[in-house]
Design a protein around this motif. Structure first.
Motif, PDB file in Angstrom:
ATOM      1  N   ARG A   1       0.835  -1.211   0.000  1.00  0.00           N
ATOM      2  CA  ARG A   1       0.000   0.000   0.000  1.00  0.00           C
ATOM      3  C   ARG A   1       0.874   1.268   0.000  1.00  0.00           C
ATOM      4  N   PHE A   2       1.959   1.231   0.727  1.00  0.00           N
ATOM      5  CA  PHE A   2       2.892   2.356   0.732  1.00  0.00           C
ATOM      6  C   PHE A   2       3.490   2.554  -0.664  1.00  0.00           C
ATOM      7  N   ALA A   3       3.917   1.466  -1.288  1.00  0.00           N
ATOM      8  CA  ALA A   3       4.487   1.538  -2.635  1.00  0.00           C
ATOM      9  C   ALA A   3       3.472   2.111  -3.623  1.00  0.00           C
ATOM     10  N   ARG A   4       2.200   1.725  -3.470  1.00  0.00           N
ATOM     11  CA  ARG A   4       1.145   2.243  -4.344  1.00  0.00           C
ATOM     12  C   ARG A   4       0.997   3.757  -4.161  1.00  0.00           C
ATOM     13  N   ARG A   5       1.007   4.231  -2.919  1.00  0.00           N
ATOM     14  CA  ARG A   5       0.881   5.668  -2.655  1.00  0.00           C
ATOM     15  C   ARG A   5       2.049   6.438  -3.287  1.00  0.00           C
ATOM     16  N   VAL A   6       3.252   5.894  -3.187  1.00  0.00           N
ATOM     17  CA  VAL A   6       4.428   6.539  -3.773  1.00  0.00           C
ATOM     18  C   VAL A   6       4.287   6.611  -5.300  1.00  0.00           C
ATOM     19  N   VAL A   7       3.859   5.514  -5.907  1.00  0.00           N
ATOM     20  CA  VAL A   7       3.695   5.487  -7.367  1.00  0.00           C
ATOM     21  C   VAL A   7       2.624   6.482  -7.802  1.00  0.00           C
ATOM     22  N   VAL A   8       1.506   6.545  -7.099  1.00  0.00           N
ATOM     23  CA  VAL A   8       0.440   7.483  -7.432  1.00  0.00           C
ATOM     24  C   VAL A   8       0.943   8.916  -7.294  1.00  0.00           C
ATOM     25  N   GLN A   9       1.683   9.186  -6.220  1.00  0.00           N
ATOM     26  CA  GLN A   9       2.218  10.523  -6.006  1.00  0.00           C
ATOM     27  C   GLN A   9       3.178  10.906  -7.129  1.00  0.00           C
ATOM     28  N   GLN A  10       4.076  10.014  -7.523  1.00  0.00           N
ATOM     29  CA  GLN A  10       5.023  10.299  -8.594  1.00  0.00           C
ATOM     30  C   GLN A  10       4.321  10.446  -9.942  1.00  0.00           C
ATOM     31  N   ALA A  11       3.332   9.586 -10.187  1.00  0.00           N
ATOM     32  CA  ALA A  11       2.597   9.667 -11.455  1.00  0.00           C
ATOM     33  C   ALA A  11       1.822  10.980 -11.542  1.00  0.00           C
ATOM     34  N   THR A  12       1.232  11.395 -10.434  1.00  0.00           N
ATOM     35  CA  THR A  12       0.490  12.663 -10.414  1.00  0.00           C
ATOM     36  C   THR A  12       1.425  13.831 -10.702  1.00  0.00           C
ATOM     37  N   ALA A  13       2.594  13.804 -10.104  1.00  0.00           N
ATOM     38  CA  ALA A  13       3.569  14.867 -10.345  1.00  0.00           C
ATOM     39  C   ALA A  13       4.034  14.846 -11.804  1.00  0.00           C
ATOM     40  N   ALA A  14       4.250  13.656 -12.362  1.00  0.00           N
ATOM     41  CA  ALA A  14       4.690  13.545 -13.757  1.00  0.00           C
ATOM     42  C   ALA A  14       3.602  14.039 -14.710  1.00  0.00           C
ATOM     43  N   VAL A  15       2.345  13.708 -14.431  1.00  0.00           N
ATOM     44  CA  VAL A  15       1.237  14.169 -15.270  1.00  0.00           C
ATOM     45  C   VAL A  15       1.120  15.689 -15.185  1.00  0.00           C
ATOM     46  N   ARG A  16       1.292  16.251 -13.995  1.00  0.00           N
ATOM     47  CA  ARG A  16       1.250  17.702 -13.821  1.00  0.00           C
ATOM     48  C   ARG A  16       2.357  18.367 -14.640  1.00  0.00           C
ATOM     49  N   GLN A  17       3.546  17.772 -14.611  1.00  0.00           N
ATOM     50  CA  GLN A  17       4.667  18.316 -15.375  1.00  0.00           C
ATOM     51  C   GLN A  17       4.384  18.229 -16.876  1.00  0.00           C
ATOM     52  N   LEU A  18       3.866  17.105 -17.331  1.00  0.00           N
ATOM     53  CA  LEU A  18       3.509  16.954 -18.746  1.00  0.00           C
ATOM     54  C   LEU A  18       2.427  17.950 -19.161  1.00  0.00           C
ATOM     55  N   ASP A  19       1.443  18.149 -18.313  1.00  0.00           N
ATOM     56  CA  ASP A  19       0.387  19.113 -18.605  1.00  0.00           C
ATOM     57  C   ASP A  19       0.963  20.525 -18.747  1.00  0.00           C
ATOM     58  N   GLY A  20       1.941  20.851 -17.915  1.00  0.00           N
ATOM     59  CA  GLY A  20       2.604  22.149 -18.021  1.00  0.00           C
ATOM     60  C   GLY A  20       3.360  22.283 -19.335  1.00  0.00           C
ATOM     61  N   TRP A  21       4.064  21.223 -19.743  1.00  0.00           N
ATOM     62  CA  TRP A  21       4.786  21.254 -21.015  1.00  0.00           C
ATOM     63  C   TRP A  21       3.815  21.393 -22.190  1.00  0.00           C
ATOM     64  N   ILE A  22       2.701  20.672 -22.105  1.00  0.00           N
ATOM     65  CA  ILE A  22       1.679  20.758 -23.162  1.00  0.00           C
ATOM     66  C   ILE A  22       1.116  22.175 -23.232  1.00  0.00           C
ATOM     67  N   ALA A  23       0.802  22.771 -22.097  1.00  0.00           N
ATOM     68  CA  ALA A  23       0.261  24.132 -22.069  1.00  0.00           C
ATOM     69  C   ALA A  23       1.277  25.123 -22.636  1.00  0.00           C
ATOM     70  N   ASP A  24       2.558  24.963 -22.295  1.00  0.00           N
ATOM     71  CA  ASP A  24       3.596  25.843 -22.839  1.00  0.00           C
ATOM     72  C   ASP A  24       3.680  25.722 -24.355  1.00  0.00           C
ATOM     73  N   GLU A  25       3.641  24.500 -24.839  1.00  0.00           N
ATOM     74  CA  GLU A  25       3.732  24.276 -26.285  1.00  0.00           C
ATOM     75  C   GLU A  25       2.500  24.808 -27.004  1.00  0.00           C
ATOM     76  N   GLU A  26       1.324  24.636 -26.410  1.00  0.00           N
ATOM     77  CA  GLU A  26       0.097  25.187 -27.010  1.00  0.00           C
ATOM     78  C   GLU A  26       0.171  26.714 -27.068  1.00  0.00           C
ATOM     79  N   ARG A  27       0.729  27.325 -26.042  1.00  0.00           N
ATOM     80  CA  ARG A  27       0.876  28.777 -26.005  1.00  0.00           C
ATOM     81  C   ARG A  27       1.846  29.239 -27.090  1.00  0.00           C
ATOM     82  N   ARG A  28       2.987  28.524 -27.225  1.00  0.00           N
ATOM     83  CA  ARG A  28       3.952  28.878 -28.269  1.00  0.00           C
ATOM     84  C   ARG A  28       3.353  28.722 -29.660  1.00  0.00           C
TER      85      ARG A  28
END
Length: 118
Positions: free
Chosen positions: A12-39
């Protein structure tokens, strides 16, 4: 009872860590996508606002007074020289009649129908 966490607690701890990392990675990707859409939107806006190229260009000499050549507005050689200014059809015809050279790449004299021998 042992102080060691159970296998289920570790999973369960490992699952929480993976979810936390995946959420952060998705947030980072969303930021890159928004930057590229703006450009991309800025690039499109810039293309839409860019004035159309002139039909004719006069290439000036190094002293910026003498006209060296006549070009069509979309001539690649004119853009490389950096010494061209937009001109009207009348200005270009007048320059050609006064002996200014026509660009050998874009042949504005041919486009204007001013060639003596076709």
């Amino acid at each position: 009872m042992s102080d060691q966490p159970s296998r289920l607690e570790l999973l369960r701890f490992a699952r929480r860590v993976v979810v936390q990392q995946a959420t952060a990675a998705v947030r980072q990707l969303d930021g890159w996508i928004a930057d590229e859409e703006r450009r991309e939107a800025e690039r499109r806006r810039g293309e839409e606002m860019r004035p159309p190229p002139p039909d004719w260009l006069l290439q000036y000499g190094l002293n910026r007074k003498n006209v060296d050549a006549v070009h069509a507005g979309d001539c690649w050689a004119a853009t490389k020289s950096g010494r061209c200014r937009p001109a009207s059809r009348e200005q270009v015809v007048e320059a050609l009649r006064h002996g200014v050279l026509a660009c050998v790449h874009c042949r504005p004299d041919a486009a204007l129908g001013l060639l003596d021998n076709p």
